[in-house]
Design a protein around this motif. Structure first.
Motif, short mmCIF file in Angstrom:
data_model
loop_
_atom_site.label_atom_id
_atom_site.label_comp_id
_atom_site.label_asym_id
_atom_site.label_seq_id
_atom_site.Cartn_x
_atom_site.Cartn_y
_atom_site.Cartn_z
N GLN A 215 30.92 127.93 72.02
CA GLN A 215 30.28 126.63 71.95
C GLN A 215 31.10 125.59 71.19
OE1 GLN A 215 26.04 126.47 71.14
NE2 GLN A 215 25.86 128.68 71.44
N GLN A 216 32.22 126.03 70.59
CA GLN A 216 33.08 125.13 69.82
C GLN A 216 32.29 124.45 68.70
OE1 GLN A 216 36.68 124.18 70.82
NE2 GLN A 216 36.33 126.24 71.57
N ARG A 217 31.54 125.28 67.93
CA ARG A 217 30.73 124.75 66.85
C ARG A 217 30.97 125.56 65.58
NH1 ARG A 217 24.69 124.16 69.18
NH2 ARG A 217 24.43 122.85 67.32
N VAL A 218 30.81 124.88 64.44
CA VAL A 218 31.06 125.50 63.14
C VAL A 218 29.95 125.12 62.18
CG1 VAL A 218 32.66 125.72 61.18
CG2 VAL A 218 33.57 125.34 63.49
N TRP A 219 29.52 126.08 61.35
CA TRP A 219 28.51 125.82 60.33
C TRP A 219 28.97 126.36 58.98
CZ3 TRP A 219 27.61 127.73 65.15
CH2 TRP A 219 26.73 127.00 65.99
N ARG A 220 28.61 125.66 57.92
CA ARG A 220 28.71 126.19 56.56
C ARG A 220 27.28 126.26 56.06
NH1 ARG A 220 32.05 128.82 53.10
NH2 ARG A 220 33.75 127.32 53.03
N GLY A 221 26.73 127.47 55.99
CA GLY A 221 25.33 127.62 55.65
C GLY A 221 24.47 126.96 56.71
N ASP A 222 23.60 126.05 56.30
CA ASP A 222 22.72 125.35 57.25
C ASP A 222 23.31 124.06 57.78
OD1 ASP A 222 20.70 127.27 56.97
OD2 ASP A 222 19.86 126.26 55.21
N GLU B 62 25.97 121.93 59.96
CA GLU B 62 26.95 121.97 61.03
C GLU B 62 28.08 121.00 60.70
OE1 GLU B 62 27.42 121.86 65.90
OE2 GLU B 62 25.44 121.58 64.98
N LEU B 63 29.31 121.44 60.90
CA LEU B 63 30.49 120.65 60.54
C LEU B 63 31.05 119.95 61.77
CD1 LEU B 63 32.24 123.29 58.23
CD2 LEU B 63 30.48 121.61 57.65
N ARG C 132 39.03 119.02 67.81
CA ARG C 132 39.43 120.23 68.54
C ARG C 132 40.57 120.95 67.81
NH1 ARG C 132 39.19 122.67 73.62
NH2 ARG C 132 40.23 124.68 73.35
N ARG C 133 41.55 120.19 67.32
CA ARG C 133 42.68 120.83 66.65
C ARG C 133 42.27 121.41 65.31
NH1 ARG C 133 48.22 118.89 68.56
NH2 ARG C 133 47.56 120.38 70.11
N GLU C 134 41.41 120.71 64.58
CA GLU C 134 40.90 121.25 63.32
C GLU C 134 40.12 122.54 63.57
OE1 GLU C 134 40.38 116.81 61.29
OE2 GLU C 134 38.64 117.93 62.01
N PHE C 135 39.34 122.54 64.65
CA PHE C 135 38.59 123.74 65.02
C PHE C 135 39.54 124.91 65.27
CE2 PHE C 135 36.74 126.63 68.10
CZ PHE C 135 35.44 126.79 67.67
N ASP C 136 40.63 124.66 65.99
CA ASP C 136 41.59 125.73 66.30
C ASP C 136 42.30 126.24 65.05
OD1 ASP C 136 40.98 125.71 68.98
OD2 ASP C 136 42.60 124.35 69.53
N VAL C 137 42.60 125.34 64.11
CA VAL C 137 43.21 125.76 62.85
C VAL C 137 42.25 126.69 62.11
CG1 VAL C 137 43.89 124.98 60.54
CG2 VAL C 137 44.73 123.77 62.55
N LEU C 138 40.98 126.30 62.02
CA LEU C 138 40.00 127.13 61.32
C LEU C 138 39.80 128.46 62.04
CD1 LEU C 138 37.96 127.45 59.04
CD2 LEU C 138 36.26 126.32 60.50
#
Length: 230
Positions: free
Chosen positions: A144-151, A153-154, A158-164
Motif C-alpha cells: 500500500q506504500q504506507r508507513v506508520w509510527r504508532g498511531d 501515519e507518516l 516515494r524515494r523517502e519510502f524506498d530509503v526507509l
C-alpha cells in the motif's frame, strides 16, 4: 512458553473483557501487537484500519454481531483475515460465519496455543500479511506504500519510502551507501553526490524527530543503521 510466529497486529473483538485481555496479553507475549474491542460497531471501525493483520471476532457481540461485522468488511472489499470465536456448536451457525467471509473459527472454550496455530495457518495462506515490515512501533506496508509510527501515519515521498524500506529490511545491520544506491536509486546517482545523505536526513526528520527517537543512525564511513531497540 507461547509459540512465536511472524509478527502481526491482531484485533480481538469480544464482549467478555477478561477473555479479551487474556488473548491480547498472550499475543503480546508471543511477540505481536494486539488491541481489544468489546462491541460490534467499535470492532468494525477498528478492523477497517489497514494496519490490522488479523481479526479474532466473537459471534455474539452487542450492537452488531460478529457475522454481520465480517459480512460488512467483505462487502467493503476489506480482505483482512477473520477468525470467529464462538460458543455455538451448531454446524449451521459455523457455516453461516464462513459464508459471511470468515477464514476460520474456534469454538469456546479454546486453548491459546490452538488460537496461535490458527493465526500461523492464516499467515501462511496470506503472504501479503507477512510482507509487512515492522520494527518496534514503526510499520511499513510495501503493497500500500504506507508507513506508520504508532498511531500516526507518516507522509513520505516515494524515494523517502524506498530509503526507509531498505533500512527496515536490514534492521539492526549496517546499510552501506552502495547498498542504498542500488536499492533506491538503481545506480543512477553518483556516490559522490550528497543525494543519499539528504534523503536519509529527510527520512529521519519525519520518522524520528517528531517522536523524540533516534531510530536511524549514521555510522561515519560505513553507512546507516535502523536500530531495533530505539
Amino acid at each position: 512458553m507461547p509459540v512465536s510466529l511472524c509478527a502481526m497486529h491482531c484485533l480481538v473483538v469480544d464482549d467478555e473483557t477478561r477473555l479479551t485481555d487474556l488473548v491480547v496479553r498472550y499475543l503480546t507475549e508471543c511477540g505481536h501487537t494486539a488491541e481489544g474491542r468489546h462491541d460490534g460497531p467499535s470492532g468494525l471501525a477498528a478492523a477497517r484500519d489497514p494496519r490490522v493483520d488479523a481479526v479474532l471476532l466473537d459471534v455474539m457481540l452487542p450492537g452488531l454481531d460478529g457475522v454481520e461485522v465480517c459480512r460488512t468488511l467483505r462487502g467493503e472489499g476489506i480482505d483482512v483475515p477473520v477468525i470467529l470465536l464462538t460458543a455455538r456448536g451448531a454446524v449451521s451457525e459455523r457455516v453461516a460465519g464462513l459464508d459471511a467471509g470468515a477464514d476460520d473459527y474456534v469454538v469456546k472454550p479454546f486453548a491459546m496455543e490452538e488460537l496461535v496455530a490458527r493465526l500461523r495457518a492464516i499467515s501462511r495462506r496470506r503472504p501479503d500479511v507477512a510482507g509487512r515490515l515492522q520494527v518496534g512501533d514503526l510499520v511499513l506496508d510495501p503493497e500500500q506504500q504506507r508507513v506508520w509510527r504508532g498511531d500516526t501515519e507518516l507522509d513520505l515521498s516515494r524515494r523517502e519510502f524506498d530509503v526507509l524500506r531498505v533500512l527496515m529490511e536490514n534492521a539492526g545491520r549496517v546499510v552501506s551507501r552502495v547498498r542504498l544506491l542500488d536499492g533506491v536509486w538503481d545506480g543512477e546517482t553518483d556516490l559522490r553526490s550528497n543525494a543519499i545523505d539528504v534523503h536519509v536526513s529527510k527520512v529521519r526528520a519525519k520518522v524520528d524527530r517528531p517522536f523524540g527517537r533516534t531510530t536511524i543512525t549514521t555510522l561515519r564511513g560505513r553507512g546507516y543503521r535502523l536500530e531495533t531497540g530505539a
